[in-house]
Design an enzyme around this catalytic site. Sequence first.
Site, short mmCIF file in Angstrom:
data_model
loop_
_atom_site.label_atom_id
_atom_site.label_comp_id
_atom_site.label_asym_id
_atom_site.label_seq_id
_atom_site.Cartn_x
_atom_site.Cartn_y
_atom_site.Cartn_z
N GLU A 1 10.49 53.53 -10.61
CA GLU A 1 9.72 54.63 -10.02
C GLU A 1 9.70 55.91 -10.85
O GLU A 1 10.24 56.95 -10.43
CB GLU A 1 10.25 54.90 -8.60
CG GLU A 1 10.05 53.70 -7.69
CD GLU A 1 10.53 53.92 -6.26
OE1 GLU A 1 11.23 54.92 -6.02
OE2 GLU A 1 10.21 53.09 -5.39
N GLU B 1 8.24 46.38 -5.09
CA GLU B 1 8.97 46.74 -3.86
C GLU B 1 7.97 46.86 -2.73
O GLU B 1 6.85 47.36 -2.92
CB GLU B 1 9.71 48.08 -4.00
CG GLU B 1 10.95 48.06 -4.86
CD GLU B 1 11.71 49.39 -4.81
OE1 GLU B 1 11.43 50.20 -3.90
OE2 GLU B 1 12.55 49.61 -5.69
#
Length: 623
Positions: A318, A454
């Site tokens: 991320e 995810e």
Amino acid sequence: MQWALLLLLLPLVALGAVNDDHCKIACDKLHIPFQSQSQCSRVRVTREGRRELTYRNDYHIGSVTEESDVLFDGDGNDDRELTDTGLCCYCHRAPTPAPTRKPTRKPTAQPTAQPTNDYHIGSAEERDVLFDGDGSDDRELTDTDTDLRSRNLPVAAAAPAAAEEVCLEALEWESAGGRVLLNGEPFQIKGISWFGFETETNVVQGLVLGTMRALGVNALRIPVSLDLALAPLTRVQVADCVECAGALAWDVLDLLFDKAAAYGMLIMLDMHRLNRLAQTGLWYDALHTEADFKQGWVNLLTRFGQKPNLFAIDLKNEPSGLATWGQGVIATDWNLAAQRIVAEITTQLPDFNRLIFVEGVATTDKCPTQYPFPDPSFNKFLGQNLDGVATVPIDFGDPALNKLLVYSPHVYGPDVLIQPYFKDPTFPANMAQIWDKQMGFLKQATGNAVVIGEWGGTLAGKDLQWAVAFTDYMVANCFNDNFYWSINPNSGDVGGLFAADWKTPINAKVLLMRKAQPTPSAFTTAITDAGACLTYGAPVCAAAAATNPPVVVPPPAPGVPPAPGVPQQPGAQAPPPKLDANGCALEYAQCAGVGFGKFCCTKGTQCVQTGGIYYSQCQPLAA
């Protein structure tokens, strides 16, 4: 080179004496000839002459009746007497021929783990606990009294009764045609993240491999921290892991690789954090340089890069905060950093040949996009923003390396952040169009595989509506390859697959994972240096996900040069922007969050109070 495989199980219940015949059966099940047996004294791993691997079936996930078919060979026999003792069976492998790509095929019944009634749901009269009327024993999927007839969770179709088994002498991975390929055939990924090594505990939490295998999971995403990657002598503390107290965290990770391989499970390493305590947006900070980040990956891959079940690395979890894409800014462009990191890895380790997952950045106007603000799809989650790929794709500078590239967006629902489109009166019917704009173009634009890195949630309120809509979208648009977040029930914002007892899968999440990937690939043997056998499974959708219209990025405004996407001087290191005490560029605003610490709002945006895990977010200023 000759080596031996040591089968060891904790002596919980000895159901009968183990003799040479039992050991021969156990070795046969792993396709390795039997050599000898002896009393086990302790776990050993030697690297000279032979390698001895521990093989345990219990992992503290339930009673001995829970996993009677511990070898997962699907024969229905009780194999516990082969393993639940203090004896070791030594299985000897002779030197193997050179690996080859050519598979051998034979029809066989697809092995499945035996159903179990150990999840505290009651008596045998409650076999059809999902109330779906199919007459099958669903007890292994639930531990609650919830009547799922009141939940909008369709049960996915069961896997075919028979599948074609393929035996490979080497595992060769590739990203092509929008799919992950294993030796040229599509591999159906049903993955899940299992965190712990990236935290202050320096070790995964819970012991759940047997249950994961029984649920059809074939890949684990294992987050680590850069601090751990740079400190291989880090030890695990007693309070964090009684069984591995005092052991080196790297040795525990090594053991996890070997145990997962014995269960036929792949592993992807994920550089999740720089430090052990909090997320960081960039791949460097005040205490870690880009050179440190590169060295961390080199360290990990020097130690674990030749593990036969390591199939991928996730370069950076991320990228966010100041992270940009396609701006030609060396200090903040994540696409350029990813290329430099891979260049260093392959320079130091020229034989590296595993898949390379690259995530997107966060919501930012510093990324080329076809759908700028105020289009609702402009708002994205951390790691989701891959808009720049349409015009500035990743290029590792080598066609062979580019065939290892996998794009991996992270996608969440209102549990994590209340995005504007979750407030739309047509929600969740509006979401398919949003996801089309955010990621529907990726396979067509690049030809590379796209794996959801995810996704997950608590399934409370609107989040359940989001989850059903997202799994519908995954199935309809061939985005079935995925990693669910996460095994761990102590994931603060979305929870995990397991209930708080660490051994009970939450029924609704099991069903959603099955719906998203109902026919995953499944290894039918242990994964070893000499190869493995598997069934490839079947893709959920036959049509290629290439029906989206061509992506056209609007030209830059008059007088504004287009983003170059590459540094003017290759290899030059521009100084990073000056940061204030909170880690924000001096001219940017600070936004306080919860769970992810503090983050920064770029020029032209403001910090807006919202719900969800952040309690605030950066949103563009109104025109």
